[in-house]
Design a protein around this motif. Structure first.
Motif, PDB file in Angstrom:
ATOM      1  N   HIS A   3      -6.572   3.161  -4.276  1.00 40.75           N
ATOM      2  CA  HIS A   3      -5.936   1.866  -4.628  1.00 40.75           C
ATOM      3  C   HIS A   3      -4.749   1.843  -4.071  1.00 40.75           C
ATOM      4  O   HIS A   3      -3.842   1.131  -3.160  1.00 40.75           O
ATOM      5  CB  HIS A   3      -5.405   1.456  -6.151  1.00 40.75           C
ATOM      6  CG  HIS A   3      -6.835   1.314  -6.635  1.00 40.75           C
ATOM      7  ND1 HIS A   3      -7.241   0.622  -6.370  1.00 40.75           N
ATOM      8  CD2 HIS A   3      -7.544   1.670  -7.637  1.00 40.75           C
ATOM      9  CE1 HIS A   3      -8.335   0.049  -8.043  1.00 40.75           C
ATOM     10  NE2 HIS A   3      -8.702   0.963  -8.399  1.00 40.75           N
ATOM     11  N   GLN A  15      -1.328  -2.663   2.852  1.00 39.01           N
ATOM     12  CA  GLN A  15      -0.791  -3.965   2.622  1.00 39.01           C
ATOM     13  C   GLN A  15       0.628  -3.398   3.319  1.00 39.01           C
ATOM     14  O   GLN A  15       1.424  -4.990   2.935  1.00 39.01           O
ATOM     15  CB  GLN A  15      -1.085  -4.669   0.945  1.00 39.01           C
ATOM     16  CG  GLN A  15      -2.286  -4.314   1.478  1.00 39.01           C
ATOM     17  CD  GLN A  15      -2.452  -4.778  -0.645  1.00 39.01           C
ATOM     18  OE1 GLN A  15      -1.523  -5.244  -1.590  1.00 39.01           O
ATOM     19  NE2 GLN A  15      -4.102  -5.316  -0.661  1.00 39.01           N
ATOM     20  N   PRO A  49      -3.665  -1.397  -9.395  1.00 38.53           N
ATOM     21  CA  PRO A  49      -3.131  -2.020  -8.394  1.00 38.53           C
ATOM     22  C   PRO A  49      -1.827  -2.839  -8.261  1.00 38.53           C
ATOM     23  O   PRO A  49      -0.771  -2.989  -7.756  1.00 38.53           O
ATOM     24  CB  PRO A  49      -3.739  -3.335  -7.168  1.00 38.53           C
ATOM     25  CG  PRO A  49      -5.543  -2.667  -7.879  1.00 38.53           C
ATOM     26  CD  PRO A  49      -5.557  -2.268  -9.276  1.00 38.53           C
ATOM     27  N   GLU A 105      -5.057   0.934  -0.552  1.00 34.78           N
ATOM     28  CA  GLU A 105      -4.587  -0.054  -0.120  1.00 34.78           C
ATOM     29  C   GLU A 105      -3.917  -0.622  -0.279  1.00 34.78           C
ATOM     30  O   GLU A 105      -3.231  -1.310   0.717  1.00 34.78           O
ATOM     31  CB  GLU A 105      -5.741  -0.771  -1.115  1.00 34.78           C
ATOM     32  CG  GLU A 105      -7.607  -0.528  -1.323  1.00 34.78           C
ATOM     33  CD  GLU A 105      -8.237  -1.740  -2.093  1.00 34.78           C
ATOM     34  OE1 GLU A 105      -7.768  -1.747  -3.532  1.00 34.78           O
ATOM     35  OE2 GLU A 105      -9.661  -0.658  -1.999  1.00 34.78           O
ATOM     36  N   HIS A 106      -3.017  -0.172  -0.891  1.00 36.74           N
ATOM     37  CA  HIS A 106      -1.400  -0.676  -1.247  1.00 36.74           C
ATOM     38  C   HIS A 106      -0.774  -0.371  -0.128  1.00 36.74           C
ATOM     39  O   HIS A 106       0.065  -1.361   0.517  1.00 36.74           O
ATOM     40  CB  HIS A 106      -0.791   0.291  -2.418  1.00 36.74           C
ATOM     41  CG  HIS A 106       0.000  -0.587  -2.841  1.00 36.74           C
ATOM     42  ND1 HIS A 106       0.366  -0.920  -3.698  1.00 36.74           N
ATOM     43  CD2 HIS A 106       1.475   0.090  -2.705  1.00 36.74           C
ATOM     44  CE1 HIS A 106       1.953  -1.255  -3.768  1.00 36.74           C
ATOM     45  NE2 HIS A 106       2.577  -0.530  -3.135  1.00 36.74           N
TER      46      HIS A 106
END
Length: 119
Positions: free
Chosen positions: A67, A74, A44, A70-71
């Motif tokens: 990852h 955000q 991350p 998730e990145h």
């Protein structure tokens, strides 16, 4: 914009040596190089670094898709991720990366995972 690559620390450094040998005007760094994230940096954090410094990540890691999801969740971005293909020789992979780097580049690979070869 000049395309820049960051090699994951798990990728053999011979990729960088051959890449730079064949085209010294292009940029390829390896995790652990001066100015790049240090060895042992978590995925991350690598993605955040790539976003902040506008580097495309070149990796052979299978954990990257999770990852990246998730990145992006955000509301972050990454210039792109290239996944190496172990069926390609190092030379074929270098040819592919040089070809990509020399093509027009306007966020073409943003937030994408691209498996090499392109075609």
């Amino acid at each position: 914009m000049t395309l820049k690559y960051l090699l994951d620390e798990n990728v053999d450094k011979v990729y960088k040596r051959q890449f730079v040998q064949r085209n010294p005007t292009l940029i390829m760094w390896v995790v652990g190089d001066p100015g790049a994230p240090p060895r042992g940096t978590l995925d991350p954090e690598i993605l955040r670094w790539c976003e902040e410094h506008n580097f495309l990540l070149v990796t052979n890691r299978t954990s990257i898709p999770g990852h990246l999801a998730e990145h992006v969740a955000q509301e972050r971005h990454t210039p792109g991720i290239f996944i190496l293909n172990d069926k390609l020789t190092i030379g074929q992979t270098i040819d592919e990366l040089i070809l990509i780097a020399q093509a027009p580049f306007n966020d073409e690979y943003q937030n994408q995972i691209v498996h090499l070869p392109l075609l």
